[in-house]
Design a protein around this motif. Structure first.
Motif, PDB file in Angstrom:
ATOM      1  N   MET A 193       0.849  -1.182   0.000  1.00  0.00           N
ATOM      2  CA  MET A 193       0.000   0.000   0.000  1.00  0.00           C
ATOM      3  C   MET A 193       0.883   1.229   0.000  1.00  0.00           C
ATOM      4  O   MET A 193       2.044   1.175   0.400  1.00  0.00           O
ATOM      5  N   THR A 233       0.095   3.856   1.744  1.00  0.00           N
ATOM      6  CA  THR A 233       0.039   4.330   3.114  1.00  0.00           C
ATOM      7  C   THR A 233       0.495   3.211   4.047  1.00  0.00           C
ATOM      8  O   THR A 233       0.350   2.040   3.740  1.00  0.00           O
ATOM      9  N   GLN A 243      -7.627   3.541   1.268  1.00  0.00           N
ATOM     10  CA  GLN A 243      -6.517   4.151   0.555  1.00  0.00           C
ATOM     11  C   GLN A 243      -6.982   5.255  -0.400  1.00  0.00           C
ATOM     12  O   GLN A 243      -6.234   6.184  -0.703  1.00  0.00           O
TER      13      GLN A 243
END
Length: 242
Positions: free
Chosen positions: A4, A6, A206
């Motif tokens: 990801m 993040t 996300q």
């Protein structure tokens, strides 16, 4: 490990789970009260996890890992003495960061009992005072968006910032509210989003570009499934096979 843009902070309910996450490169883990309660009390909704039991469990987890541990502070009581004692116990039991929620506990249907703005501010100030001369940081968790809305959320973010809280998590959010929440996810603001219900996914989280994702839902689900699989029939086979 899932990729990801993040960072992910997963909850860990037991030492094997904690060690697995650590082996996969997660260096920040959340010892979530609800997950620990499920682990120790087996989902018994008539019993409440005491701070002393949680603190002892946190200390055991501290001894099992070198990862950065986030500790929960959402225990009963809404006065300064209780807040101070909670923070003090968690620091002594090895918390690297305490997660200061704007509620004290949850109702039987898992909705947070929210603090008033002034009490929330007092809670932050009281708990942070216990962190003086320690290596423990404070992070804020805001769980009442469905009650106080976007204006209330912004106000509570402002309260946290006024108390020099650098990192904030927004929890108890429905997927339908993400477009509204996304408006406050600004770069370098260190505002994250919690995945704590089945309708929230990594992908949907996300999309609003949170600074981090605090995942309590999937580890809790994994623990529940493990408990179900390790039921009486499994235990019986283990004994009968020896």
């Amino acid at each position: 490990m899932m990729t990801m843009t993040t960072s992910i902070i997963p909850a860990a309910a037991n030492a094997p789970m904690l060690k697995y996450f650590e082996s996969q490169g997660f260096n920040e883990l959340y010892i979530d009260k609800d997950s620990v309660e499920n682990q120790l009390l087996g989902g018994d909704t008539n019993r409440v996890l005491a701070l002393s039991d949680y603190a002892h469990y946190l200390q055991c987890m501290r001894n099992a890992t070198s990862a950065h541990l986030l500790a929960d502070t959402s225990f009963g009581g809404d006065d300064a003495a209780n807040w101070a004692d909670t923070a003090d116990q968690l620091v002594r039991c090895g918390a690297n960061t305490i997660l200061i929620s704007d509620y004290q506990s949850k109702t039987s249907n898992h909705q947070p009992n929210l603090l008033l703005d002034e009490d929330f501010e007092a809670k932050i100030r009281t708990m942070k005072a216990e962190l003086t001369d320690t290596n423990t940081d404070a992070m804020v968790n805001l769980g009442g968006f469905s009650t106080y809305g976007i204006d209330g959320l912004k106000k509570r973010i402002q309260i946290a910032r006024s108390e020099n809280i650098a990192k904030i998590s927004i929890s108890n959010v429905a997927a339908k509210d993400l477009s509204i929440i996304g408006a406050i996810m600004k770069p370098n603001q260190e505002i994250g989003l919690a995945i704590d219900n089945p309708k929230m996914t990594f992908g949907s989280a996300q999309q609003v570009n949170p600074a981090f994702v605090l995942d309590t839902y999937h580890p809790k689900k994994a623990t529940q499934q493990w408990v179900q699989k390790a039921g009486p029939s499994v235990v019986l086979r283990l004994y009968m096979g020896n």
